[in-house]
Design a protein around this motif. Sequence first.
Motif, PDB file in Angstrom:
ATOM      1  N   UNK A  52       0.835  -1.210   0.000  1.00 50.99           N
ATOM      2  CA  UNK A  52       0.000   0.000   0.000  1.00 50.99           C
ATOM      3  C   UNK A  52       0.870   1.260   0.000  1.00 50.99           C
ATOM      4  N   UNK A  53       0.513   2.256  -0.812  1.00 54.83           N
ATOM      5  CA  UNK A  53       1.310   3.488  -0.828  1.00 54.83           C
ATOM      6  C   UNK A  53       1.193   4.248   0.494  1.00 54.83           C
ATOM      7  N   UNK A  54       2.126   5.160   0.705  1.00 55.79           N
ATOM      8  CA  UNK A  54       2.152   5.909   1.974  1.00 55.79           C
ATOM      9  C   UNK A  54       2.026   7.395   1.673  1.00 55.79           C
ATOM     10  N   UNK A  55       1.209   8.079   2.448  1.00 56.17           N
ATOM     11  CA  UNK A  55       1.037   9.531   2.248  1.00 56.17           C
ATOM     12  C   UNK A  55       2.261  10.283   2.756  1.00 56.17           C
ATOM     13  N   UNK A  97     -11.919   8.049   5.428  1.00 58.02           N
ATOM     14  CA  UNK A  97     -12.785   7.395   4.441  1.00 58.02           C
ATOM     15  C   UNK A  97     -12.053   7.069   3.143  1.00 58.02           C
ATOM     16  N   UNK A  98     -10.784   7.379   3.085  1.00 54.26           N
ATOM     17  CA  UNK A  98     -10.012   6.920   1.924  1.00 54.26           C
ATOM     18  C   UNK A  98      -9.053   5.799   2.316  1.00 54.26           C
ATOM     19  N   UNK A  99      -9.232   5.309   3.510  1.00 57.38           N
ATOM     20  CA  UNK A  99      -8.433   4.155   3.931  1.00 57.38           C
ATOM     21  C   UNK A  99      -7.055   4.510   4.456  1.00 57.38           C
ATOM     22  N   UNK A 100      -6.809   5.801   4.719  1.00 56.74           N
ATOM     23  CA  UNK A 100      -5.498   6.199   5.236  1.00 56.74           C
ATOM     24  C   UNK A 100      -5.465   5.934   6.741  1.00 56.74           C
ATOM     25  N   UNK A 101      -4.471   5.184   7.190  1.00 57.23           N
ATOM     26  CA  UNK A 101      -4.376   4.897   8.621  1.00 57.23           C
ATOM     27  C   UNK A 101      -3.939   6.164   9.350  1.00 57.23           C
ATOM     28  N   UNK A 102      -4.816   6.656  10.257  1.00 60.19           N
ATOM     29  CA  UNK A 102      -4.520   7.901  10.968  1.00 60.19           C
ATOM     30  C   UNK A 102      -3.993   7.637  12.369  1.00 60.19           C
ATOM     31  N   UNK A 103      -4.433   6.547  12.957  1.00 58.46           N
ATOM     32  CA  UNK A 103      -3.996   6.276  14.336  1.00 58.46           C
ATOM     33  C   UNK A 103      -4.016   4.778  14.548  1.00 58.46           C
ATOM     34  N   UNK A 104      -3.060   4.312  15.326  1.00 57.83           N
ATOM     35  CA  UNK A 104      -2.952   2.859  15.529  1.00 57.83           C
ATOM     36  C   UNK A 104      -2.460   2.601  16.938  1.00 57.83           C
ATOM     37  N   UNK A 105      -3.050   1.626  17.586  1.00 56.50           N
ATOM     38  CA  UNK A 105      -2.604   1.242  18.935  1.00 56.50           C
ATOM     39  C   UNK A 105      -2.200  -0.222  18.885  1.00 56.50           C
ATOM     40  N   UNK A 106      -0.977  -0.507  19.228  1.00 58.14           N
ATOM     41  CA  UNK A 106      -0.529  -1.904  19.242  1.00 58.14           C
ATOM     42  C   UNK A 106       0.729  -1.995  20.082  1.00 58.14           C
ATOM     43  N   UNK A 107       1.194  -3.201  20.319  1.00 59.42           N
ATOM     44  CA  UNK A 107       2.493  -3.339  20.978  1.00 59.42           C
ATOM     45  C   UNK A 107       3.551  -2.966  19.942  1.00 59.42           C
ATOM     46  N   UNK A 118       3.606  -2.944   4.985  1.00 56.06           N
ATOM     47  CA  UNK A 118       3.063  -1.627   4.644  1.00 56.06           C
ATOM     48  C   UNK A 118       1.885  -1.281   5.543  1.00 56.06           C
ATOM     49  N   UNK A 119       1.815  -1.886   6.715  1.00 60.15           N
ATOM     50  CA  UNK A 119       0.716  -1.646   7.642  1.00 60.15           C
ATOM     51  C   UNK A 119       1.221  -0.715   8.740  1.00 60.15           C
ATOM     52  N   UNK A 120       1.008   0.573   8.577  1.00 60.63           N
ATOM     53  CA  UNK A 120       1.449   1.542   9.582  1.00 60.63           C
ATOM     54  C   UNK A 120       0.743   2.871   9.330  1.00 60.63           C
ATOM     55  N   UNK A 121       0.900   3.794  10.272  1.00 56.64           N
ATOM     56  CA  UNK A 121       0.227   5.093  10.147  1.00 56.64           C
ATOM     57  C   UNK A 121       0.685   5.775   8.857  1.00 56.64           C
ATOM     58  N   UNK A 122      -0.259   6.321   8.112  1.00 55.43           N
ATOM     59  CA  UNK A 122       0.064   7.022   6.864  1.00 55.43           C
ATOM     60  C   UNK A 122      -0.151   6.169   5.627  1.00 55.43           C
ATOM     61  N   UNK A 123      -0.204   4.819   5.801  1.00 53.02           N
ATOM     62  CA  UNK A 123      -0.375   3.947   4.632  1.00 53.02           C
ATOM     63  C   UNK A 123      -1.851   3.933   4.215  1.00 53.02           C
ATOM     64  N   UNK A 124      -2.068   3.690   2.903  1.00 50.21           N
ATOM     65  CA  UNK A 124      -3.452   3.729   2.378  1.00 50.21           C
ATOM     66  C   UNK A 124      -3.952   2.304   2.174  1.00 50.21           C
TER      67      UNK A 124
END
Length: 678
Positions: A52-55, A97-107, A118-124
């Motif tokens: 996934x691309x990253x913003x 609503x465009x699938x951009x990850x804005x916030x994530x909580x995890x270990x 490609x799974x992290x904040x900013x990725x689409x």
Amino acid sequence: MSLTVIENNRHAHRVMEVVLQGFRAETSDVVVQSWQRCMQQHHLHPDHPRKPPVLPRDQLDARCLRLADLLDCARHEMATLYQQLADPESAVVLTDTEGVILHMVSSSEFADDLKPMGFHVGAIWSEAEAGTNGMGTCLASASAVAVSREDHFFTQFTSLTCSAVPIFDPSGAMCAVLDVTSRSSLPQQHGLVLLGMTAQMVENRLLDLRCRDAHPLHFHSRPEFVYTLHEGRLAVSGGGQIQAANRSALMQLGFRTMDELRGRHVDEIFQTSLASLLERSSRSAYHPVVTYRAAQAAHRFFAVARPPAATALGERSVPGGKPGLEPAIDIVARPVGGRGEGEAVRPAGEESGAFGDPRLATQLHRAARAISREIPVLLQGETGAGKEVFARALHGRSPNAAGAFVAVNCASLPESLIESELFGYRAGAFTGAQRSGRRGKVLQADRGTLFLDEIGDMPLELQARLLRVLDERQVTPLGSEETVPVEFQLISASHRDLPALVQAGRFREDLYYRLCGLAVMLPPLRERSDQRELILALLATEAGPDATLSPRAMDRLLTHPWPGNVRQLRHVLRTAVALADGDRIDAEHLAQLASVAAPSAAPALAAPQPSGLADEADELSDPAVHLNVIQANEREVLMRLLNEQRWNVSKVAQALGVSRNTLYRKLHKLHIPLTHAR
Ligand SMILES: Nc1ncnc2c1ncn2[C@@H]1O[C@H](COP(=O)(O)OP(=O)(O)OP(=O)(O)O)[C@@H](O)[C@H]1O
């Protein structure tokens, strides 16, 4: 051929058989429809995996700013959900609503596992970019979805299982997606239920925030469900027109969409008018009153209508629009980062504070607007995150800046003294009183700002008195008959979860609403994007403008999780300056970091360790791991007490009924360093 390639081919082959040849798949229709969209609409091919691309950072920041109020509402709920899931191999994620990850909580470990995919904040993670996946498919279908392992379009994601639900704004439009992604093979039923409840909580909070100037109307067919997550909630204009509703309200009233309900009058829905509901609710001390559905007279509801949060708080009408509905992005934050080693920096005194993080800058800007309209501001955030610094900055930007800033720490005052401290006393009011009497803090704050720190620790009886002062804007000093009028701006702060205290009956709900005209959640240091700027500014304050940091030292500081936030950073820098010979600080001067408590020390509001910022934790040996279970528990209790007492050892010793020396010995034995102490 390697196993991975065979695996990839097998999965791709299966997807193509289903989409191109119409084979029956052992999966849900939602997934099959998504595979069809991926191939036919988005022209993806399961054989050609892609990341996934990253913003770019600035675009991501702009999106976060636009949705700042939603993020404010979601952050705490997401952290709570993560804790409830209790699965270290899971992540709770919010996308726009465009699938951009804005916030994530995890270990941090699981975040590191996800990053290469490609799974992290900013990725689409829209379907068009990442194929079938929880977030993207939820967006495309506008409904809750579960996408487990081989339901994913691309093989590279088939080790994951996701559940996702849409979040709707008060107008009924989808505004975000909340997702839980984990390694478990099946979506866990209880996880799905929790996810749905979390989405509802976020929606309700957003409704409160964006419709502050409408009358909230709470209802349910069973009285015990009013004020719970299951209640129906309406936002009603002064004229009685329904402006917004939550999902439960739509369902209970039998409407499919918000459009069908918006604009209708309360008396068209219930067999009563808004005025009558308001009057009956206030007469019954806001206990639910009976009302009937207009269309089906036999359908009984229990309802409570209240004045708008804004007017209840004495908020003036806002020229040019509704405060809650205006876009969050109307300020330009100071540029962040980009400064190299040894560059000149402006010291960040406690008075001025450093607020380079765009989210923080927006919050300061919004809070300044609120306070200028006499709306009280409630600051929440972890200990040491800078609530008092923020409050002072807010005072400095307010119409009362020329007046006094009077801070009262409700946690550090003995219960018996809070009352006289706040309200003052007349000469000779009680034994030991000063002969001349004393003006309380509330009166000292006249035409200035009253800052009630650690308000969550205020005893219940005093909460009632404070409430009266806030309502009446006059004070009666102890032992006096006379009331004195007073005008002040109110800022309060707590690191405790006040809504939870309200639910537990330990904090008055009516007081909470009066304090919380605008709630501001200050981000912990580890989530701030202006860490570099803040580090340099604090260093300049501690050591003068000539001090420099080596790149290694800066790296260590930037990757530290900072459970004690800015206060701890300041402390570490102060020690490093003392240890360094000249003006240059190197990694070796940061030895103190190695003994800093692990994240188990996180205070009440702390989210689980955020993704990607705690790599260093691996390097450090966690002192707690050498303890047995009983010691570990003891350590946790002590850490909590220390945090509650702001690392004041005397107070903790007093609370435990032991001497300071005994406590010091205990702290040493349990590997609790005193690096947080002020
Ligand atoms: N934005 C900032 N700029 C500069 N220094 C800051 C900033 N925020 C916090 N600090 C520093 O961190 C210390 C702790 O800040 P503050 O007392 O405001 O935190 P707090 O969140 O109110 O803590 P607590 O919850 O324990 O009361 C301050 O003494 C100050 O030195």
